[in-house]
Design an enzyme around this catalytic site. Structure first.
Site, PDB file in Angstrom:
ATOM      1  N   PRO A  88       0.817  -1.209   0.000  1.00  0.00           N
ATOM      2  CA  PRO A  88       0.000   0.000   0.000  1.00  0.00           C
ATOM      3  C   PRO A  88       0.856   1.268   0.000  1.00  0.00           C
ATOM      4  O   PRO A  88       1.914   1.297   0.617  1.00  0.00           O
ATOM      5  CB  PRO A  88      -0.820  -0.108   1.290  1.00  0.00           C
ATOM      6  N   GLY A  90       1.449   5.360   0.843  1.00  0.00           N
ATOM      7  CA  GLY A  90       1.089   6.245   1.961  1.00  0.00           C
ATOM      8  C   GLY A  90       0.937   5.489   3.268  1.00  0.00           C
ATOM      9  O   GLY A  90       0.193   5.889   4.152  1.00  0.00           O
ATOM     10  N   GLY A  92       3.770   4.025   4.997  1.00  0.00           N
ATOM     11  CA  GLY A  92       5.002   3.956   5.792  1.00  0.00           C
ATOM     12  C   GLY A  92       5.880   2.771   5.442  1.00  0.00           C
ATOM     13  O   GLY A  92       6.831   2.475   6.161  1.00  0.00           O
ATOM     14  N   ASP A 139      14.676   5.308   3.158  1.00  0.00           N
ATOM     15  CA  ASP A 139      13.748   4.457   2.396  1.00  0.00           C
ATOM     16  C   ASP A 139      14.393   3.981   1.096  1.00  0.00           C
ATOM     17  O   ASP A 139      14.335   2.795   0.757  1.00  0.00           O
ATOM     18  CB  ASP A 139      12.458   5.215   2.067  1.00  0.00           C
TER      19      ASP A 139
END
Ligand code: MEV
Length: 306
Positions: A88, A90, A92, A139
């Site tokens: 998914p 948004g 995190g 990330d």
């Protein structure tokens, strides 16, 4: 076909933006991308139904442009790049970074270019800036390199560092999406504003997070998952002190602990998104996942570290 995985931050989100270390783990869920020669540059994303060129007024188009600009050759072929998203957005889990790294990898493969994974992570920074304004880089580095590592943002021209951790035991994790998406950009600005208003309190809190990272690294090296879980709970308390948790995330952490998790916390930017729970073994992780299922629209068991 290029694949890049998402990540969970086990310790140190937000503090990492402000120069403290973070400890993160790559996960097996992520984004696949392919690049094939075409008449014009085009970017499609499934299952989101995105189909755009690089000149559109759209963040994904700007990010795509940044990836194409890594190949600054006016005579290069044009490419249709297709990304298949398996996590998914948004939430995190580093979806945008995984997409950036996978797209850059696919374009490199199509052009016969070999890039070291760390260089690919650095190259994806321009992609991440489109979405996050002031990303620490954790990330994109995790999406490119994977494993479990301590990340330190570079400053004053010094490069960022990513130090892999040798783990004694892999970490059985349960990732649960609260169903509330949040904007990393907004959350990072909100915390930065708190830091500017109350430098002493927030600075001390970030220093507290940094010491959790140091202790967690030792506990992971020792295979002491119980200690890692306790440290995760402490990090969650500090994140709540920055107003990053939500009722839903708190409920997920509570249910996970009651179902046997060794520790649980929000992961990533907070304000929604995912929680991550650490479990003793995969059987226990399955029990925690089952307990969370009625609460969270997306729950997955993922083992990381080996
Ligand atoms: C987002 O996954 C992690 C944050 O620390 C932002 C960043 O490091 O760029 C909130």
């Amino acid at each position: 076909m290029a694949f890049a995985g998402g990540k969970v931050i086990l310790f140190g989100e937000h503090a990492v933006v402000h120069g403290r270390p973070a400890l993160a783990a790559g996960i097996a869920l992520g984004v696949e991308a392919t690049a094939t020669e075409a008449d014009a540059d085009r970017f499609t994303v499934a299952p989101w139904g995105v189909d755009i060129g690089p000149d559109r007024d759209h963040d994904l188009a700007r990010a795509f442009r940044a990836a194409l600009d890594l190949h600054a050759d006016p005579n290069r072929p044009r490419y249709h790049v297709h990304a298949d998203v398996g996590i998914p957005g948004g939430a995190g889990l580093g979806c945008s970074a995984a997409m950036g790294v996978a797209v850059i990898h696919a374009l490199d493969d199509a052009r016969g270019i070999t890039r070291d994974p760390r260089d690919r992570g650095e190259a994806a920074m321009a992609w991440e800036r489109v979405f996050h304004g002031n990303p620490s880089g954790v990330d994109n580095m995790m999406a490119a390199v994977g494993g479990i590592a301590v990340y330190h943002r570079g400053h004053d021209g010094s490069p960022s560092t990513l130090d892999p951790i040798r783990v004694r035991r892999s970490l059985p994790l349960v990732v649960a999406f609260s169903g509330e998406s949040s904007s990393t950009k907004e959350m990072v600005s909100m915390v930065t504003r708190q830091y500017e208003r109350e430098p002493e309190r927030v600075g001390e809190l970030f220093d507290g997070v940094a010491s959790l990272v140091r202790n967690a690294k030792l506990a992971i090296q020792d295979g002491d998952l119980r200690a890692v879980g306790q440290l995760m709970d402490m990090n969650q308390a500090l994140l709540s002190g920055l107003m990053l948790s939500t009722e839903k995330l708190e409920a997920i952490c509570k249910v996970a602990r009651e179902a046997g998790a060794l520790g649980a916390k929000l992961t990533g930017a907070g304000g929604g998104g995912c929680a991550v729970a650490l479990c003793e073994d995969t059987e226990s992780a399955e029990r925690v996942r089952a307990a969370l299922e009625p609460l969270a629209p997306f729950t997955r068991v993922t083992e990381t570290g080996r």
